[in-house]
Design a protein around this motif. Structure first.
Motif, PDB file in Angstrom:
ATOM      1  N   ALA A 231       0.822  -1.296  -0.092  1.00 13.42           N
ATOM      2  CA  ALA A 231       0.007  -0.086   0.077  1.00 13.42           C
ATOM      3  C   ALA A 231       0.899   1.163   0.117  1.00 13.42           C
ATOM      4  O   ALA A 231       0.286   2.447  -0.340  1.00 13.42           O
ATOM      5  CB  ALA A 231      -0.860  -0.162   1.322  1.00 13.42           C
ATOM      6  N   TYR A 232       1.976   1.063   0.419  1.00 16.07           N
ATOM      7  CA  TYR A 232       3.012   2.374   0.452  1.00 16.07           C
ATOM      8  C   TYR A 232       4.654   1.699   0.483  1.00 16.07           C
ATOM      9  O   TYR A 232       4.429   0.376   0.954  1.00 16.07           O
ATOM     10  CB  TYR A 232       2.706   3.037   1.617  1.00 16.07           C
ATOM     11  CG  TYR A 232       2.630   2.478   2.909  1.00 16.07           C
ATOM     12  CD1 TYR A 232       3.641   2.060   3.688  1.00 16.07           C
ATOM     13  CD2 TYR A 232       1.304   2.059   3.218  1.00 16.07           C
ATOM     14  CE1 TYR A 232       3.789   1.559   5.010  1.00 16.07           C
ATOM     15  CE2 TYR A 232       1.255   1.183   4.506  1.00 16.07           C
ATOM     16  CZ  TYR A 232       2.325   1.130   5.182  1.00 16.07           C
ATOM     17  OH  TYR A 232       2.250   0.363   6.465  1.00 16.07           O
ATOM     18  N   PRO A 233       5.517   2.366   0.296  1.00 16.83           N
ATOM     19  CA  PRO A 233       6.987   1.528   0.390  1.00 16.83           C
ATOM     20  C   PRO A 233       7.010   1.235   1.646  1.00 16.83           C
ATOM     21  O   PRO A 233       6.995   1.831   3.011  1.00 16.83           O
ATOM     22  CB  PRO A 233       7.796   2.728   0.185  1.00 16.83           C
ATOM     23  CG  PRO A 233       6.913   3.795  -0.879  1.00 16.83           C
ATOM     24  CD  PRO A 233       5.689   3.588  -0.112  1.00 16.83           C
ATOM     25  N   ILE A 262       9.104  -1.747  11.806  1.00 15.43           N
ATOM     26  CA  ILE A 262       8.725  -2.086  10.431  1.00 15.43           C
ATOM     27  C   ILE A 262       7.197  -1.388  10.319  1.00 15.43           C
ATOM     28  O   ILE A 262       6.294  -1.543  11.325  1.00 15.43           O
ATOM     29  CB  ILE A 262       8.397  -3.544  10.513  1.00 15.43           C
ATOM     30  CG1 ILE A 262       9.838  -4.509  10.425  1.00 15.43           C
ATOM     31  CG2 ILE A 262       7.713  -3.913   8.975  1.00 15.43           C
ATOM     32  CD1 ILE A 262       9.756  -5.782  10.158  1.00 15.43           C
ATOM     33  N   ASP A 263       7.222  -0.491   9.306  1.00 13.84           N
ATOM     34  CA  ASP A 263       5.820  -0.157   9.056  1.00 13.84           C
ATOM     35  C   ASP A 263       5.786  -0.492   7.751  1.00 13.84           C
ATOM     36  O   ASP A 263       6.288  -0.056   6.600  1.00 13.84           O
ATOM     37  CB  ASP A 263       5.945   1.468   9.055  1.00 13.84           C
ATOM     38  CG  ASP A 263       4.604   2.059   8.785  1.00 13.84           C
ATOM     39  OD1 ASP A 263       3.541   1.380   8.321  1.00 13.84           O
ATOM     40  OD2 ASP A 263       4.491   3.389   9.070  1.00 13.84           O
ATOM     41  N   ALA A 264       4.737  -1.496   7.588  1.00 18.40           N
ATOM     42  CA  ALA A 264       4.263  -2.194   5.996  1.00 18.40           C
ATOM     43  C   ALA A 264       2.997  -2.594   6.011  1.00 18.40           C
ATOM     44  O   ALA A 264       2.167  -3.098   6.860  1.00 18.40           O
ATOM     45  CB  ALA A 264       5.356  -3.237   5.826  1.00 18.40           C
ATOM     46  N   SER A 273      -3.860  -1.649   3.967  1.00 17.55           N
ATOM     47  CA  SER A 273      -3.784  -2.017   5.208  1.00 17.55           C
ATOM     48  C   SER A 273      -2.431  -1.044   5.877  1.00 17.55           C
ATOM     49  O   SER A 273      -1.663  -0.845   4.929  1.00 17.55           O
ATOM     50  CB  SER A 273      -3.736  -3.322   5.638  1.00 17.55           C
ATOM     51  OG  SER A 273      -2.712  -3.819   5.112  1.00 17.55           O
ATOM     52  N   ASP A 274      -2.241  -0.931   7.067  1.00 16.43           N
ATOM     53  CA  ASP A 274      -1.310  -0.038   7.687  1.00 16.43           C
ATOM     54  C   ASP A 274      -0.827  -0.394   8.856  1.00 16.43           C
ATOM     55  O   ASP A 274      -1.473   0.223   9.900  1.00 16.43           O
ATOM     56  CB  ASP A 274      -1.716   1.485   7.441  1.00 16.43           C
ATOM     57  CG  ASP A 274      -0.532   2.383   7.815  1.00 16.43           C
ATOM     58  OD1 ASP A 274       0.560   2.204   7.870  1.00 16.43           O
ATOM     59  OD2 ASP A 274      -0.981   3.650   7.736  1.00 16.43           O
ATOM     60  N   ILE A 275       0.271  -1.250   9.031  1.00 18.37           N
ATOM     61  CA  ILE A 275       0.722  -1.741  10.277  1.00 18.37           C
ATOM     62  C   ILE A 275       2.058  -1.387  10.587  1.00 18.37           C
ATOM     63  O   ILE A 275       2.954  -1.386   9.699  1.00 18.37           O
ATOM     64  CB  ILE A 275       0.504  -3.359  10.305  1.00 18.37           C
ATOM     65  CG1 ILE A 275      -0.702  -3.756   9.954  1.00 18.37           C
ATOM     66  CG2 ILE A 275       0.938  -3.927  11.634  1.00 18.37           C
ATOM     67  CD1 ILE A 275      -1.012  -5.382  10.146  1.00 18.37           C
ATOM     68  N   ILE A 409       3.842   1.568  17.335  1.00 18.56           N
ATOM     69  CA  ILE A 409       2.804   0.442  17.321  1.00 18.56           C
ATOM     70  C   ILE A 409       1.504   0.921  16.526  1.00 18.56           C
ATOM     71  O   ILE A 409       0.744   1.676  17.008  1.00 18.56           O
ATOM     72  CB  ILE A 409       2.629  -0.272  18.679  1.00 18.56           C
ATOM     73  CG1 ILE A 409       3.936  -0.433  19.589  1.00 18.56           C
ATOM     74  CG2 ILE A 409       1.538  -1.272  18.659  1.00 18.56           C
ATOM     75  CD1 ILE A 409       3.548  -0.575  21.158  1.00 18.56           C
ATOM     76  N   GLU A 410       1.140   0.200  15.427  1.00 22.70           N
ATOM     77  CA  GLU A 410       0.130   0.843  14.401  1.00 22.70           C
ATOM     78  C   GLU A 410      -0.574  -0.348  14.183  1.00 22.70           C
ATOM     79  O   GLU A 410      -0.475  -1.153  13.768  1.00 22.70           O
ATOM     80  CB  GLU A 410       0.916   1.470  13.236  1.00 22.70           C
ATOM     81  CG  GLU A 410      -0.268   2.002  12.283  1.00 22.70           C
ATOM     82  CD  GLU A 410       0.226   2.817  11.132  1.00 22.70           C
ATOM     83  OE1 GLU A 410       1.434   2.459  10.766  1.00 22.70           O
ATOM     84  OE2 GLU A 410      -0.527   3.477  10.600  1.00 22.70           O
ATOM     85  N   ASP A 411      -2.094   0.259  14.542  1.00 24.21           N
ATOM     86  CA  ASP A 411      -3.072  -0.776  14.016  1.00 24.21           C
ATOM     87  C   ASP A 411      -4.145  -0.233  13.509  1.00 24.21           C
ATOM     88  O   ASP A 411      -4.119   0.948  13.291  1.00 24.21           O
ATOM     89  CB  ASP A 411      -3.767  -1.369  15.437  1.00 24.21           C
ATOM     90  CG  ASP A 411      -2.688  -2.450  16.176  1.00 24.21           C
ATOM     91  OD1 ASP A 411      -2.504  -3.474  15.423  1.00 24.21           O
ATOM     92  OD2 ASP A 411      -2.117  -1.898  17.002  1.00 24.21           O
TER      93      ASP A 411
END
Ligand code: GLY
Ligand code: MN
Ligand code: MN
Length: 440
Positions: A231-233, A262-264, A273-275, A409-411
């Motif tokens: 969804a993004y680099p 890690i943001d992927a 999605s963006d975790i 920490i991304e949800d």
């Protein structure tokens, strides 16, 4: 005609809803183009992705397409698209062509894209308003304004032309903010695939490996799960790189004792999605890493608890900032009274971004954050990220043990009737669970 079981029916329903909005505001003609193809370098294009608004309304993935919706007593839905072309299809694959596209995607009519410029002035003739997106693509601006000028040039014949131009994003962004069942189902699947990719990253990270090796694991799981693109680099940032918010080089060798951020997230059928997860490269949190991690985790929990109808957009951010700032004081990173540090923005030295954004077809999705100057209230069907973090760059006044640690920490949260549901539960967040997974 399409049946209720047709997976493309929701797109027609969305077009009908947009037509109803337009009719309620005096009617007119909506013209929505898909994205242009873009050259990457000689002989190679960037991977093609349709425009989000166009795809939201059509489900049609071919380049060079424009949809036209005519509001009024007898609404019309038209698609302009590439013609069938046996020669071209040998090289680049199947094209629906107008006839099959109209049937399959539920349009009343479809025409070859070459007819667009000649046909548009006639479609605009006699209409009160044009609804389109301006100032996003200069080529489109020129094209649609030429059609408008051409329609207006004919007014001497007694046929009117649009006197009003509406920015169509205003309507479409509002529609896209509240996800329908089809969208939620896709976002759940995207969240699952991305969570599986993060689990794989945790299992395969160890000292001595390169960041790009972990990026490769992520991309493999995305694609193996059926996702078309990231969804993004992807950000795979070890040690000091974790304090560079948009680090995407992913080329450093990871060392024992460091953290990895890690943001992927994958994109599945147009939905992102963006975790983000952060964990020690060697699989065991040191005490300082644990302290900072627990702080960000507490901020994630606090933000999550603030997401519910009745609260507004800013509530999760305020909750996260309160927890983080108090923690920065407790850990000796900031000195002073917590309220003052929040008031003056001093906490931004270690937490410089906001706690989330809308999520949907676009990673930073459509939708206003304020309405009439006030933070927008949450409503069921909205999807947002929850992504508190802390980024401790090395500096003389920072305790040595905390230097070069970056944690996020991304949800992804779906607002429900009485709270929210995380779409990203498939990857652990608690320290014990992360360490257990990394031992596998
Ligand atoms: N990955 C983009 C963001 O977190 O906003
Ligand atoms: Mn995000
Ligand atoms: Mn992210």
């Amino acid at each position: 005609m399409i049946s209720d079981a047709d997976p493309l029916r929701p797109y027609r329903v969305r077009r009908e809803r947009l037509l109803a909005h337009m009719a309620a505001q005096g009617g007119g003609v909506a013209v929505v183009p898909t994205a242009p193809e873009r050259e990457r370098n000689r002989g190679t294009d960037y991977p093609y992705r349709p425009d989000s608004q166009f795809y939201y309304l059509s489900g049609f993935r071919e380049p060079e397409a424009v949809l036209v919706l005519v509001a009024g007593a007898t609404p019309r839905q038209l698609l302009f698209c590439r013609s069938k072309n046996g020669e071209q299809e040998i090289w680049t694959g199947f094209l629906h062509g107008p006839e099959a596209a109209a049937e399959r995607f539920g349009f009343d009519e479809a025409w070859p894209i070459e007819e667009l410029d000649r046909t548009l002035p006639g479609l605009l003739a006699g209409q009160p308003a044009l609804w389109t997106g301006l100032a996003a693509n200069p080529d489109w601006d020129r094209r649609i304004l030429a059609a408008l000028a051409s329609a207006r040039a004919n007014v001497r014949t007694g046929i009117g032309a649009p006197r009003t131009v509406h920015e169509i994003s205003a309507e479409l962004d509002e529609m896209r903010l509240i996800k329908d069942e089809i969208e939620i189902a896709l976002m759940r699947r995207a969240g699952k695939i991305s969570a599986a990719a993060h689990c794989q990253a945790m299992r395969t990270t160890r000292p001595g490996r390169f960041e790009y090796e972990i990026e490769a694991e992520l991309l493999r799981v995305f694609r193996a799960g059926g996702s078309q693109f990231p969804a993004y680099p992807s950000i795979v940032a070890s040690g000091p790189n974790a304090c560079v918010l948009h680090y995407v080089d992913n080329e450093r060798r990871m060392a024992d004792g460091e953290m990895l951020l890690i943001d992927a997230g994958c994109e599945l059928d147009g939905y992102a999605s963006d975790i983000s997860r952060s964990f020690p490269v060697n699989g065991r949190f040191s005490d300082p890493q644990r302290d900072l991690y627990q702080l960000v985790l507490a901020a994630n929990h606090a933000a999550r608890a603030a997401i519910r109808p009745g609260n507004d957009w800013n509530a999760p951010h305020e909750a996260a900032v309160a927890v983080l700032t108090q923690g920065f004081v407790d850990l000796g990173l900031l000195a002073g009274k917590t309220e003052d540090l929040i008031e003056t923005g001093a906490y931004r030295r270690f937490y410089m971004h906001r706690t989330g954004h809308w999520l949907g077809m676009d990673v930073h999705d459509a939708g206003q954050y304020k309405v009439d100057g006030r933070w927008r209230p949450f409503a069921p069907g909205m999807v947002l990220t929850v992504e508190p973090g802390c980024y401790i760059r090395a500096a003389d006044d920072v305790p040595k043990a905390f230097r070069n640690i970056g944690i996020r920490i991304e949800d992804n949260a779906l607002v429900t009737a009485d709270g929210c549901e995380y779409l990203t539960e498939g990857v652990p967040r608690e320290i014990d669970d992360i360490e257990a997974l990394m031992r596998e």
